[in-house]
Design a protein around this motif. Structure first.
Motif, PDB file in Angstrom:
ATOM      1  N   THR A 405       0.823  -1.208   0.000  1.00 47.60           N
ATOM      2  CA  THR A 405       0.000   0.000   0.000  1.00 47.60           C
ATOM      3  C   THR A 405       0.851   1.248   0.000  1.00 47.60           C
ATOM      4  O   THR A 405       2.031   1.229   0.369  1.00 47.60           O
ATOM      5  N   GLY A 406       0.222   2.352  -0.386  1.00 44.39           N
ATOM      6  CA  GLY A 406       0.919   3.629  -0.355  1.00 44.39           C
ATOM      7  C   GLY A 406       1.322   4.028   1.049  1.00 44.39           C
ATOM      8  O   GLY A 406       2.427   4.518   1.279  1.00 44.39           O
ATOM      9  N   ALA A 407       0.425   3.815   2.010  1.00 49.02           N
ATOM     10  CA  ALA A 407       0.749   4.168   3.395  1.00 49.02           C
ATOM     11  C   ALA A 407       1.916   3.326   3.898  1.00 49.02           C
ATOM     12  O   ALA A 407       2.783   3.813   4.634  1.00 49.02           O
ATOM     13  N   GLY A 408       1.963   2.053   3.476  1.00 49.41           N
ATOM     14  CA  GLY A 408       3.081   1.209   3.872  1.00 49.41           C
ATOM     15  C   GLY A 408       4.385   1.669   3.271  1.00 49.41           C
ATOM     16  O   GLY A 408       5.426   1.649   3.931  1.00 49.41           O
ATOM     17  N   VAL A 409       4.362   2.106   1.999  1.00 52.32           N
ATOM     18  CA  VAL A 409       5.569   2.597   1.347  1.00 52.32           C
ATOM     19  C   VAL A 409       6.091   3.844   2.061  1.00 52.32           C
ATOM     20  O   VAL A 409       7.296   3.997   2.275  1.00 52.32           O
ATOM     21  N   VAL A 410       5.185   4.741   2.431  1.00 56.18           N
ATOM     22  CA  VAL A 410       5.601   5.963   3.118  1.00 56.18           C
ATOM     23  C   VAL A 410       6.283   5.627   4.431  1.00 56.18           C
ATOM     24  O   VAL A 410       7.349   6.154   4.757  1.00 56.18           O
ATOM     25  N   ARG A 411       5.660   4.733   5.213  1.00 57.41           N
ATOM     26  CA  ARG A 411       6.258   4.372   6.495  1.00 57.41           C
ATOM     27  C   ARG A 411       7.585   3.641   6.315  1.00 57.41           C
ATOM     28  O   ARG A 411       8.550   3.886   7.042  1.00 57.41           O
ATOM     29  N   LEU A 412       7.631   2.743   5.354  1.00 51.74           N
ATOM     30  CA  LEU A 412       8.858   2.008   5.102  1.00 51.74           C
ATOM     31  C   LEU A 412       9.972   2.932   4.640  1.00 51.74           C
ATOM     32  O   LEU A 412      11.130   2.789   5.047  1.00 51.74           O
ATOM     33  N   SER A 413       9.637   3.896   3.786  1.00 49.90           N
ATOM     34  CA  SER A 413      10.641   4.837   3.300  1.00 49.90           C
ATOM     35  C   SER A 413      11.200   5.675   4.443  1.00 49.90           C
ATOM     36  O   SER A 413      12.412   5.844   4.581  1.00 49.90           O
ATOM     37  N   ALA A 414      10.311   6.210   5.275  1.00 51.31           N
ATOM     38  CA  ALA A 414      10.767   7.027   6.402  1.00 51.31           C
ATOM     39  C   ALA A 414      11.636   6.209   7.344  1.00 51.31           C
ATOM     40  O   ALA A 414      12.687   6.669   7.808  1.00 51.31           O
ATOM     41  N   PHE A 415      11.229   4.968   7.624  1.00 54.85           N
ATOM     42  CA  PHE A 415      11.992   4.124   8.540  1.00 54.85           C
ATOM     43  C   PHE A 415      13.354   3.764   7.950  1.00 54.85           C
ATOM     44  O   PHE A 415      14.389   3.928   8.600  1.00 54.85           O
ATOM     45  N   ALA A 416      13.358   3.270   6.705  1.00 52.52           N
ATOM     46  CA  ALA A 416      14.609   2.811   6.107  1.00 52.52           C
ATOM     47  C   ALA A 416      15.603   3.955   5.949  1.00 52.52           C
ATOM     48  O   ALA A 416      16.800   3.783   6.213  1.00 52.52           O
ATOM     49  N   GLN A 417      15.128   5.128   5.536  1.00 49.73           N
ATOM     50  CA  GLN A 417      16.054   6.237   5.320  1.00 49.73           C
ATOM     51  C   GLN A 417      16.548   6.833   6.624  1.00 49.73           C
ATOM     52  O   GLN A 417      17.720   7.217   6.736  1.00 49.73           O
ATOM     53  N   SER A 418      15.673   6.935   7.625  1.00 52.00           N
ATOM     54  CA  SER A 418      16.126   7.493   8.907  1.00 52.00           C
ATOM     55  C   SER A 418      17.140   6.557   9.560  1.00 52.00           C
ATOM     56  O   SER A 418      18.187   7.003  10.059  1.00 52.00           O
ATOM     57  N   VAL A 419      16.853   5.248   9.562  1.00 52.36           N
ATOM     58  CA  VAL A 419      17.819   4.285  10.092  1.00 52.36           C
ATOM     59  C   VAL A 419      19.110   4.324   9.276  1.00 52.36           C
ATOM     60  O   VAL A 419      20.219   4.316   9.824  1.00 52.36           O
ATOM     61  N   GLY A 420      18.963   4.406   7.954  1.00 54.11           N
ATOM     62  CA  GLY A 420      20.136   4.399   7.091  1.00 54.11           C
ATOM     63  C   GLY A 420      21.057   5.585   7.303  1.00 54.11           C
ATOM     64  O   GLY A 420      22.283   5.423   7.392  1.00 54.11           O
ATOM     65  N   TYR A 421      20.491   6.793   7.396  1.00 52.88           N
ATOM     66  CA  TYR A 421      21.334   7.963   7.600  1.00 52.88           C
ATOM     67  C   TYR A 421      22.046   7.908   8.947  1.00 52.88           C
ATOM     68  O   TYR A 421      23.203   8.339   9.072  1.00 52.88           O
ATOM     69  N   LEU A 422      21.378   7.387   9.967  1.00 50.90           N
ATOM     70  CA  LEU A 422      22.036   7.258  11.267  1.00 50.90           C
ATOM     71  C   LEU A 422      23.197   6.268  11.185  1.00 50.90           C
ATOM     72  O   LEU A 422      24.259   6.496  11.771  1.00 50.90           O
ATOM     73  N   ILE A 423      23.005   5.168  10.460  1.00 49.28           N
ATOM     74  CA  ILE A 423      24.084   4.188  10.307  1.00 49.28           C
ATOM     75  C   ILE A 423      25.274   4.786   9.574  1.00 49.28           C
ATOM     76  O   ILE A 423      26.438   4.471   9.878  1.00 49.28           O
TER      77      ILE A 423
END
Length: 472
Positions: A405-423
């Motif tokens: 779903t679109g809502a799932g993509v938005v949440r996944l994108s925010a999670f993956a990118q925020s975790v990624g930038y911190l790493i």
């Protein structure tokens, strides 16, 4: 280039999911529905001259989203000597971009809701101009870091909001405008890497002048946005609130639905699930989401290490400074064609693991070459690392394919990118520390090559044919 997204946050009204007509681009809405690009409203007063002005503004803004980083990488040795920095402090400089992107990008949605994205992007360009102008003449390491942070703050908010502007003003040309924007970003990245050293030499050899020249380019980027400030129709609109809310925390979510390799949500009758019926997944419970976040972070680590340290590695190996800058430009410019090829290839495959492994092997080959013969095969290593750095568009594509779903993509994108930038924050700093204490590039290059192994592992896990909804 590392850490810059090329996909668009939707600015559409809530709707139920419908089948996407052939020939249109499907976008993910905040409510989880699927909508075509034409659903996004265009300001009523967007006349042809306005669209032309927005086009010029987008191109000039994209050109200025990376020179603050790559121009510094080209002159890092001169800057370190001029400000009496140790290797560890220079490593801090190369870690500042991902830190600023993670911290300041969070503020972009809230600022856009209050002032409108055009005003915030205009302010972002002004911040880039001011930071680049003050940075060379700030006097001392602390002032240099503060001015750099100001410029990077402008880059962070513009990174998030420019795709929203593309969606609003060009709803029927999302693909072509995104391609134009992406090419301009890659061009600015490469130009700053290649031209900074020769330009510095032509202007008398002072690194302060060589860095400060890029402020003039940033000043040009402010001008097209000023007339657009008169149009306040986008500030505070419900559609704008939806768009900016969708990109929290400070990241732009992939909006293009994959054409293959995903499973569409279905009911017993085979019709699409209404947006209100699908609850957004709790991505923190998904192993795929964590694998994506780690993959994003490891590829970003490699990209920022490359931008910050690769010219210095070549220079220490005896490569002339101007040539080292061109080598970095070659690495960065590889992202222009491959950013179009890799996502299309990925969406035609059910499992993206083979692409992950192929890119990782290119990275291993490049770092092995840097370790064994950095000067003799410099051009080959630059090309291989350029291919490896194209894991960024692959990561964004997989984010779009790992949710139904679109809502799932938005949440996944925010999670993956925020975790990624911190790493990605510690990587460039650790390279600087290892370089200072070992007195050479053997250990740092071994670290860079070693990181490719876990990148391939977590990327292969993230590329499996499944969605986060299967695991939540």
């Amino acid at each position: 280039m590392p850490d810059e997204p090329k996909t668009l946050d939707p600015a559409v009204r809530p709707a139920t999911a419908t089948a996407t007509p052939p020939g249109t681009t499907a976008t993910a809405t905040p409510s989880g529905a699927t909508a075509t690009a034409g659903d996004s409203p265009v300001p009523a007063r967007a006349h042809r001259w306005t669209l032309g002005l927005v086009t010029v503004g987008l191109v000039l803004a994209a050109l200025n989203l990376r020179p603050a980083i790559t121009s510094l990488g080209a002159l890092l040795e001169e800057v370190s000597e001029g400000l009496h920095m140790s290797g560890s402090v220079a490593g801090v400089l190369t870690s500042v971009p991902p830190l600023c992107f993670a911290v300041f990008g969070i503020t972009a949605p809230r600022l856009a809701r209050r002032f409108g994205p055009v005003a915030v992007v205009c302010a972002g360009m002004a911040a880039i101009f001011t930071g680049l102008l003050l940075r060379p003449f700030a006097g001392g390491t602390a002032g240099f870091l503060a001015a750099s942070a100001l410029a990077l703050m402008g880059i962070a908010v513009s990174n998030v909001l420019m795709p929203v502007i593309v969606k609003r003003y060009f709803p029927d040309r999302v693909g072509s405008m995104t391609g134009l924007y992406s090419m301009a970003l890659a061009l600015g990245t490469s130009l700053a890497a290649a031209a900074t050293v020769p330009m510095t030499d032509a202007l008398g050899g002072d690194w302060r002048v060589g860095l400060g020249v890029w402020a003039a380019v940033a000043a040009l980027a402010v001008l097209p946005w000023i007339p657009l400030l008169r149009d306040r129709s986008d500030a505070g609109r419900p559609g704008e609130r939806a768009a900016t809310n969708a990109s929290a925390p400070g990241m732009s979510a992939p909006a293009t639905a994959p054409s293959a390799g995903t499973r569409a949500p279905a009911t017993g009758t085979g019709s699409a699930v209404p947006a209100e019926a699908a609850a957004p997944p709790r991505v923190t419970r998904s192993r795929t989401a964590w694998a994506l976040g780690c993959f994003f972070g490891l590829q970003a680590t490699g990209a920022y290490i490359t931008m910050g340290w690769m010219p210095q590695i070549f220079r220490d190996a005896g490569v002339p400074a101007s040539t080292a800058g061109v080598l970095l430009a070659v690495t960065m410019v590889m992202g222009v064609p491959l950013a179009f090829v890799i996502p299309r290839l990925a969406t035609r495959m059910r499992n993206q693991g083979p692409i992950v492994v192929a890119l990782g092997l290119c990275g291993l080959g490049g770092y092995t070459g840097l370790f064994l013969a950095p000067a003799a095969g410099a051009w080959a290593w630059a090309l291989l690392l350029g291919v490896s750095n194209c894991a960024f568009p692959l990561a964004l594509t997989m984010i779009g394919m790992r949710s139904r779903t679109g809502a799932g993509v938005v949440r996944l994108s925010a999670f993956a990118q925020s975790v990624g930038y911190l790493i990605s924050i510690p990587g460039p700093l650790l390279v600087g520390v290892l370089y200072q204490h070992s007195g050479g590039w053997g250990l740092p290059i071994a670290l860079m090559g070693g990181l490719m192994v876990p990148q391939m592992i977590v990327g292969t896990l993230a590329g499996r044919d499944r969605t986060v909804e299967d695991e939540c």
